[in-house]
Enzyme design. Structure first.
Site, PDB file in Angstrom:
ATOM      1  CG  ASN A   1      -1.642  -4.101  -4.594  1.00  0.00           C
ATOM      2  OD1 ASN A   1      -1.845  -4.079  -5.805  1.00  0.00           O
ATOM      3  ND2 ASN A   1      -0.657  -3.411  -4.028  1.00  0.00           N
TER       4      ASN A   1
ATOM      5  CB  ALA B   1      -0.941  -0.002   1.208  1.00  0.00           C
TER       6      ALA B   1
ATOM      7  CE1 TYR C   1       3.603 -10.410 -11.145  1.00  0.00           C
ATOM      8  CE2 TYR C   1       2.685 -10.732 -13.342  1.00  0.00           C
ATOM      9  CZ  TYR C   1       2.676 -10.081 -12.119  1.00  0.00           C
ATOM     10  OH  TYR C   1       1.733  -9.109 -11.868  1.00  0.00           O
TER      11      TYR C   1
END
Length: 256
Positions: free
Chosen positions: A92, A17, A163
């Site tokens: 996230n 964040a 990834y």
């Protein structure tokens, strides 16, 4: 949208964040009336939280390296003890190593790099969900939003094998959790960004980004706030019947 059954403001934990998509998610959720816990491995998360408090958002920074799996479950429990139930979890944070700005080919990805990517991109969301969902179940309301990727949905020449595999794993884990916990009022969904203009994206070579832009029907890279907008909706009461879904936010580059 902003209050739980007890009348208290809902609390959202957002990982990664300090900047980019995570910061915008925290900002949007905070402006919607949530108390936001901003978790990041970078000390700059302290300043990021200060920026949101300047906007009258209840924001608290938590400095923690999600790659340290050995302490993550205990830290999640201590966060609950300190701040109360986390009603919303936004996973996230993610990493995508790119040597010299280019995608690592299969032959140069070390086992250590593979494991590091999975620790942050998959194991951390798993451990946080494992720690926080039980309280959501007890409260009969919860939202988990996992940031996946177009690279987990289909082939992407701009993504490394580690990834792509990690983001595919996030999608599979999300479907399982969505099926298991929906009857308790807890939904689990994913947002799959395409090429978004963030610090992570800018680790790619300029030529790679320009090539990506030309492949997007919208003719531009996406914005972090456009991902945060989808996250805000999935975190709301209005999205109560959306579960196990993947929202693709990629300007039309891939239409599944």
């Amino acid at each position: 949208m902003t209050q739980g059954t007890s009348g208290k403001s809902r609390t959202a934990l957002v990982t990664g964040a300090a900047s980019g998509i995570g910061f915008e998610c925290a900002r949007r959720l905070g402006q919607a009336g949530m108390t936001v816990l901003m978790l990041d491995r970078s000390a700059s998360v302290v300043e990021a939280a200060s920026q949101l408090r300047a906007l009258d958002i209840a924001a608290s920074p938590i400095e923690l390296d999600l790659a340290d799996s050995s302490i993550l479950s205990d830290r999640a429990k201590s966060i609950q003890s300190q701040y109360g139930t986390c009603d919303i979890l936004v996973n996230n944070a993610g990493i995508h190593p790119k040597p010299n700005g280019f995608v690592a080919s299969l032959d140069v990805i070390s086992l250590c790099e593979w494991e590091e990517v999975f620790k942050v991109n998959v194991t951390a969301p798993f451990l946080l969900a494992q720690a926080l969902i039980p309280a959501m179940v007890e409260g009969k309301w919860g939202r988990v939003v996992n940031i996946a990727s177009r690279a987990g949905r289909t082939y992407s020449p701009r993504a490394g094998t580690h990834y792509s595999a990690s983001k595919s794993a996030v999608l599979g884990m999300s479907r399982k959790l969505a099926g298991d916990y929906a009857r308790f009022g807890v939904t689990v969904n994913c947002v799959a960004p395409g090429q978004i203009d963030t610090a992570l994206a800018r680790t790619s070579a300029t030529a790679t980004l320009e090539s990506a832009r030309k492949m997007i029907p919208a003719g531009r890279l996406g914005l972090a706030d456009e991902i945060a907008s989808a996250v805000e909706y999935l975190s709301s009461d209005a999205a109560a019947f959306i579960n196990g879904a993947v929202i693709d936010v990629n300007g039309g580059e891939w239409m599944g």
